[in-house]
Design an enzyme around this catalytic site. Structure first.
Site: not given
Ligand code: NOJ
Ligand code: CA
Length: 712
Positions: A476-477, A495, A188, A408, A410, A501
């Protein structure tokens, strides 16, 4: 559960040859070849060529395009964990030449049909002393070339370790390059345009050495280079499986570069643990006469294996709305409490909006238990919903309205925690009929680097498990894109760069960011930028303190609204977010474009573009074309010829910066126009600073022809 044709990845034809799985007739090396005469593989059209030679037992390759040397003789080979080398004093045993020509149909993507046509050469080397065999396979296409190493099945090489891959990239000059810094954990970063000797730059967050004091690669891939006015090159990799990601490091300060594999954390010089037979990822070289041709090239996909999922009918790319931007902007939280975004009621509101606008999916970050204060995403529960979120009610409410709820996950980088729960979680999502999961890996991965061999395997395990449970994945990541969505089309997006973001809680992405990404990161594959912010300068009145401390700190998106609209035909993402809050879309005529725009295409054209400056892309779905033009921080007028249209009259619905649009003072103003157009029409797109121009073109009905004016 869906079924696989393969459970591990398939071996390609040449790897099959090397592994002894495919009968092959090797031609013995000629005396000239054995003593260093180049072995050339030419593209079907003849212009692009890859050359191989052995110089005093050391393998080398070069790439040419016509009379131009793109990459000069560059080293190849390995240093293994037992201290030996492969490609140090080798002899050439034989060669195998072939032509591959197939046309394949992606499950979804930039085109309905892709031709993959190349000439290939496999050379077989035997290392003096150890008698170990190493094959190198070249594939040369009209739009570039690739090679990979294959460790064949052999008595002298079973389980082994790689300390170093010795592949070099010898440039002939200090060319202009568009690059981002290598980092084993994050991609990023903003890209910079510099000479190769300054590629990668140094970012304030970047620690140039790892914890063992070893130099971190300088540059991430894809790395895009202007070799000449009419020759652009992108260096990347394809089909990354069970091997570390490749970063690049400068040889003696550059401009030439060398492969720097991401190490296994805390394991000294060890980069990979392998077992023969094994094919490495492809080292890929995309070539175009213009930068835009790089975007049009399917080379990275063509270097990947065919689809491994038998029944792909459940893979349904689409758009989604949800509870997201308001969390990043600080109006809501991921954390349970009075400001929680993912409540049953909020999510139902998004579902109503999705249903009213034909948007298939809704995401609600924070739906599950385990979000805690202080940015610690680590102790998540991927099975139990938070106390203010009735999962089954939401899923049913959505389904009754023709909408589906996306899960989702995370992980916060806590892979152990994720892997413990993933089977149960994915089984639950399948039972609920959920279409997919947005995953996240924010933060460090304790025992690993994001892009090391173990994590490459983790990301792949998730794709496999998801496929078994009929789930699409948007990571993402993520691990970088290397075209594996051809083989696993349920990997619909990632991503893998600075998304929008950053505009919510940092100084943000400059306008040129979206003019660099398509020519760099997006060459790696689909990309979830999370576009579509309509209220460019919005800051919620009540911003509770959030993790980013962005309490009305004035952050904003650095484009106009029309630019956000025009991003949709430019960015490819199997799951494409309409990222703003529904109330910013409601009642705006220009939302029409977002409602109509597809995420998967029959045909893609780059009409014009210069890296970091401007870009016009046109994509077709059925009989409709969607055209997006973007500019950087400079206002400009672009001529957009509609020569890609077929015969007949069309209606162009134009959504563009208005005369009064201004990046600083009036970024939300959009002008909507409708005209009659045909293949000979050239549209003048007037773009404000940071501006954009989008056109939806559909066949004209008799009524349209009678009611609308021709474009002037
Ligand atoms: C980073 C992600 O790129 C983003 O889209 C997400 O909202 C946050 N992490 C939390 O999961
Ligand atoms: Ca991110």
């Amino acid at each position: 559960m869906s079924r696989y044709r393969i459970d591990r990845r398939t071996f390609g034809k040449a790897a099959g040859i090397a592994a002894g799985m495919t009968a092959v007739s090797w031609s013995p090396a000629t005396a000239a070849e054995a003593s260093g005469a180049p072995i050339t593989t030419a593209a079907p059209g003849g212009l692009v060529q890859a050359h191989f030679r052995l110089q005093q037992g050391k393998p080398q390759y070069s790439i040419t395009s016509g009379a131009r040397t793109v990459l000069d003789w560059s080293a190849m080979g390995f240093e293994l964990g037992d201290g030996s080398r492969l490609g140090d004093s080798a002899e050439l045993l034989g060669t195998h030449h072939d032509e591959l020509d197939e046309t394949w149909q992606p499950t979804w993507g930039s085109a309905a049909e892709v031709r993959s046509h190349c000439n290939s050469t496999v050379v077989r080397l035997r290392e003096t002393g150890t008698d170990r065999l190493l094959d190198i396979e070249f594939r040369v296409f009209d739009d570039g070339a690739g090679f990979r190493y294959v460790f064949p099945q052999q008595p002298n090489l079973g389980d082994f370790e790689v300390f170093d891959e010795l592949t070099e990239f010898r440039f002939t000059d200090d060319h202009t390059a568009w690059s981002s810094p290598a980092n084993y954990d994050s991609v990023e970063y903003l890209h910079t345009e510099t000479p190769l000797t300054a590629a990668g730059g140094l970012h304030e967050w970047q620690e140039p050495r790892d914890e063992e004091g070893e130099h971190i690669g300088d540059v991430a891939t894809p790395l895009t280079v202007r070799i000449a006015e009419d020759c652009y090159l992108a260096v990347h990799e394809a089909a990354l499986f069970n091997y570390p990601g490749m970063t690049l490091t400068k040889i003696d300060g550059g401009p030439s570069l060398r492969c720097a594999l991401v190490p296994r954390k805390g394991e000294g010089r060890r980069k990979a643990i392998l077992r023969a037979p094994f094919p490495t990822p492809w080292r890929a070289f995309l070539l175009g006469r213009s930068a835009g041709e790089l975007i049009e090239s399917p080379l990275v996909l063509n270097l990947n294996e065919p689809c491994a999922i038998e029944d792909t009918s459940w893979i349904a790319p689409g758009k989604f709305v949800g509870v997201w931007w308001e969390i990043h902007k600080g109006r809501n939280t991921w954390i349970e409490g009075p400001d929680l975004g993912a409540t049953t009621e909020n999510t139902m509101r998004c579902i109503d909006f999705a249903a009213a606008n034909g948007i298939p999916y809704v995401l609600a970050e924070g739906w599950n238990k385990g979000w805690t204060t202080g940015g610690d995403f680590g102790a998540q529960d991927f099975i139990r919903p938070n106390d203010q979120f009735d999962l089954r009610r939401v899923v049913d409410y959505a389904r009754e309205r023709g909408v589906n709820f996306l899960a989702h996950n995370e992980t916060g980088g806590r892979i152990d925690n994720y892997e413990r729960q993933i089977d149960e979680a994915f089984a639950l999502y399948e039972e609920l009929g959920l279409p997919g999961v947005k995953t996240g890996y924010a933060g460090d991965i304790g025992p690993h680097y994001h892009h090391d061999q173990s994590m490459v395997n983790h990301y792949q395990r998730v794709i496999h498990k998801a496929a078994k449970h009929r789930l699409m994945i948007n990571a993402h990541e993520p691990i970088k894109g290397t075209g594996i969505e051809r083989t696993f089309p349920n990997f619909v997006s990632r991503e893998g760069a600075r998304g929008i973001e950053y505009d919510a809680w940092s100084q943000g992405n400059p306008p040129e960011h979206t003019l660099i990404l398509p020519f760099t990161v997006m060459l790696a594959g689909p990309f979830d930028y999370t576009p579509g912010i309509f209220d460019i300068t919005w800051f919620p009145e009540q911003s509770p303190d959030d993790d980013h401390g962005s309490d009305n700190d004035g952050t904003r998106v650095h484009t106009t609204r029309a630019h956000q609209i025009a991003l949709y035909p430019v960015l490819l993402s199997g799951l494409q977010q309409l990222s703003d809050v529904p109330e910013h879309y409601e009642g705006t005529p220009e939302f029409e474009f977002l409602r109509e725009v597809p995420v998967s295409w029959d045909e893609t054209r780059v009409v014009q573009g210069e890296i970091g400056d401007f870009l016009t892309m046109a994509r077709r779905s059925g009989q409709s074309w969607f055209v997006g033009s973007l500019t950087d921080e400079q206002a400009r007028t672009l001529e957009v010829p509609l020569h890609f249209l077929g015969a007949g009259a069309f209606v162009a619905h134009v959504y563009a910066d208005a005369p009064e649009t201004d990046l600083d003072t009036n970024p939300n103003a959009v002008r909507v126009d409708r005209f009659l157009v045909h293949a000979g029409t050239v549209v003048r797109a007037e773009l404000a600073r940071g501006g954009g121009h989008a056109i939806r073109i559909v066949p004209a009905s008799d009524e349209d022809t009678a009611a609308l004016q021709p474009y002037k």
